[in-house]
Design a protein around this motif. Structure first.
Motif, PDB file in Angstrom:
ATOM      1  N   SER A  24      -4.854   1.744  -5.791  1.00  0.00           N
ATOM      2  CA  SER A  24      -3.625   1.564  -6.162  1.00  0.00           C
ATOM      3  C   SER A  24      -3.098   2.315  -7.257  1.00  0.00           C
ATOM      4  CB  SER A  24      -3.233   0.113  -6.453  1.00  0.00           C
ATOM      5  OG  SER A  24      -3.952  -0.149  -7.866  1.00  0.00           O
ATOM      6  N   THR A  26       0.639   2.632  -9.850  1.00  0.00           N
ATOM      7  CA  THR A  26       1.837   2.173 -10.307  1.00  0.00           C
ATOM      8  C   THR A  26       2.548   3.328 -11.068  1.00  0.00           C
ATOM      9  OG1 THR A  26       0.929  -0.088 -10.538  1.00  0.00           O
ATOM     10  CG2 THR A  26       3.066   0.322 -11.412  1.00  0.00           C
ATOM     11  N   HIS A  71       4.898   0.095  -7.062  1.00  0.00           N
ATOM     12  CA  HIS A  71       3.278   0.182  -6.897  1.00  0.00           C
ATOM     13  C   HIS A  71       2.754   0.362  -5.530  1.00  0.00           C
ATOM     14  CE1 HIS A  71      -0.554  -2.110  -7.767  1.00  0.00           C
ATOM     15  NE2 HIS A  71      -0.532  -2.810  -6.708  1.00  0.00           N
ATOM     16  N   ARG A  73      -0.174   0.872  -2.819  1.00  0.00           N
ATOM     17  CA  ARG A  73      -1.765   0.317  -2.854  1.00  0.00           C
ATOM     18  C   ARG A  73      -2.255   0.393  -1.317  1.00  0.00           C
ATOM     19  NH1 ARG A  73       1.639  -3.289  -3.394  1.00  0.00           N
ATOM     20  NH2 ARG A  73       1.772  -5.271  -2.188  1.00  0.00           N
TER      21      ARG A  73
END
Length: 98
Positions: A24, A26, A71, A73
């Motif tokens: 992930s 961000t 975000h 992921r």
């Protein structure tokens, strides 16, 4: 002795394959997401993520907000689909928080 070494290497290899994690990342734009409003979209890739087929655009997902958090992921469900298709189809999930 040799059989024991092979068995140990097989156990280490199997364990390392089972303990791989999802990735992930961000990105914060401006001051980041101030509220709790989220928009989620899937991104579609082929051949282990090398060929983008349908990728979401966070700029379009933020509805004109100046401050938001992106975000991206690979969720568990994304990983299952990747495993079932043997890497041919590799989805990810993008969530924009405003």
């Amino acid at each position: 002795m040799f059989k024991r070494s092979i068995k140990l290497l097989a156990i280490i290899f199997a364990t390392s394959m089972l303990l791989t994690s999802c990735y992930s990342y961000t990105t914060v734009v401006g001051n980041g997401g101030q509220g709790g409003e989220e928009t989620t979209r899937w991104n579609h890739y082929l051949v282990y993520g090398l060929i983008p087929v349908g990728v979401s655009n966070p700029s379009n997902m933020n509805d004109g907000a100046g401050n938001y958090t992106v975000h991206t992921r690979q969720t568990f469900l994304n990983g299952v689909l990747h495993a079932i298709t043997a890497g041919i189809y590799t989805p990810t999930t993008t969530t924009v928080t405003k």
